[in-house]
Design a protein around this motif. Structure first.
Motif, mmCIF file in Angstrom:
data_model
loop_
_atom_site.group_PDB
_atom_site.id
_atom_site.type_symbol
_atom_site.label_atom_id
_atom_site.label_comp_id
_atom_site.label_asym_id
_atom_site.label_seq_id
_atom_site.Cartn_x
_atom_site.Cartn_y
_atom_site.Cartn_z
ATOM 1 N N GLY A 1 118.897 -24.576 -51.862
ATOM 2 C CA GLY A 1 119.437 -23.611 -50.908
ATOM 3 C C GLY A 1 118.356 -22.758 -50.263
ATOM 4 O O GLY A 1 118.393 -22.505 -49.053
ATOM 5 N N ILE A 2 117.394 -22.310 -51.056
ATOM 6 C CA ILE A 2 116.280 -21.527 -50.502
ATOM 7 C C ILE A 2 115.465 -22.390 -49.535
ATOM 8 O O ILE A 2 115.034 -21.920 -48.479
ATOM 9 N N THR B 1 114.939 -21.685 -45.590
ATOM 10 C CA THR B 1 113.589 -21.641 -45.029
ATOM 11 C C THR B 1 113.478 -22.586 -43.842
ATOM 12 O O THR B 1 112.885 -22.238 -42.814
ATOM 13 N N PHE B 2 114.052 -23.779 -43.971
ATOM 14 C CA PHE B 2 114.032 -24.729 -42.865
ATOM 15 C C PHE B 2 114.708 -24.135 -41.634
ATOM 16 O O PHE B 2 114.164 -24.197 -40.522
ATOM 17 N N LEU C 1 114.270 -22.200 -36.253
ATOM 18 C CA LEU C 1 114.704 -21.286 -35.202
ATOM 19 C C LEU C 1 113.537 -20.496 -34.619
ATOM 20 O O LEU C 1 113.536 -20.167 -33.433
ATOM 21 N N MET C 2 112.534 -20.198 -35.437
ATOM 22 C CA MET C 2 111.379 -19.447 -34.957
ATOM 23 C C MET C 2 110.420 -20.306 -34.138
ATOM 24 O O MET C 2 109.898 -19.852 -33.123
ATOM 25 N N ALA D 1 109.916 -25.783 -45.664
ATOM 26 C CA ALA D 1 111.106 -25.944 -46.513
ATOM 27 C C ALA D 1 110.796 -26.756 -47.765
ATOM 28 O O ALA D 1 111.212 -26.383 -48.867
ATOM 29 N N THR D 2 110.075 -27.859 -47.618
ATOM 30 C CA THR D 2 109.761 -28.667 -48.795
ATOM 31 C C THR D 2 108.780 -27.938 -49.715
ATOM 32 O O THR D 2 108.865 -28.079 -50.939
#
Length: 172
Positions: free
Chosen positions: A33-34, A38-39, A44-45, A56-57
């Motif tokens: 989930g974290i 993060t992904f 989005l940024m 994310a990974t």
């Protein structure tokens, strides 16, 4: 080994067995989930898949490595003395669990590398450096988890540090 019990009828109960502990499955879900959060934030940024996937990974590998490191450290402190048959069987079971965690951790790093390599970016950094970042983060987090689990334990030893320091002779 975990177990889920479902009552089918008045005299019948079905048991579903799953590997691991429910608490560890929750921690794995939190790590994923974290990583997903993060992904989303990085995508989005930046509006680019490469930094979002690498971030994310890496975060997922870091949280997972921290959890695995803590579990390995707890297993090391509770490792039985190899005196009897039951102790040897327990040692083999703990070693098997540690090997399984190592296999899962290695597979996660390899899967992240393959995922990053298959993104449309090209170049030395995208092809050679970024694919290993999640594995390195996971390995460092594993060591940090082992250290974190060992920090609260302290031992008192006798020796030069315990002996009182004599007053200086010229200070009188």
């Amino acid at each position: 080994m975990g177990r889920i019990e479902k009552k089918v009828s008045e005299g019948t109960t079905k048991y579903y067995w799953y590997p691991g502990d429910k608490r560890e499955w929750k921690r794995a879900g939190i790590a994923v989930g974290i990583g997903a959060a993060t992904f989303l934030v990085l995508y989005l940024m930046t509006q680019d898949l490469l930094p979002a996937v690498v971030g994310a990974t890496s975060v997922t590998a870091g949280v997972t490595g921290l959890n695995f490191g803590r579990r390995d450290a707890r297993a090391l402190t509770s490792f039985p003395n190899l005196t009897g048959r039951a102790a040897r069987i327990a040692a083999v079971a703990q070693t098997g669990r540690a090997a399984w965690r190592g296999l899962v951790h290695g597979f996660g790093g390899a899967a992240a590398a393959v995922l990053i390599l298959n993104l449309p970016h090209r170049g030395i950094i995208a092809d050679w450096i970024l694919p290993v970042v999640p594995a390195v983060v996971g390995a460092l987090a594993h060591q940090a988890g082992m250290l974190f689990e060992q920090l609260p334990t302290s031992t008192s030893t006798g020796g030069p540090a315990k002996e009182p320091v004599p007053a200086a002779e010229g200070a009188k």
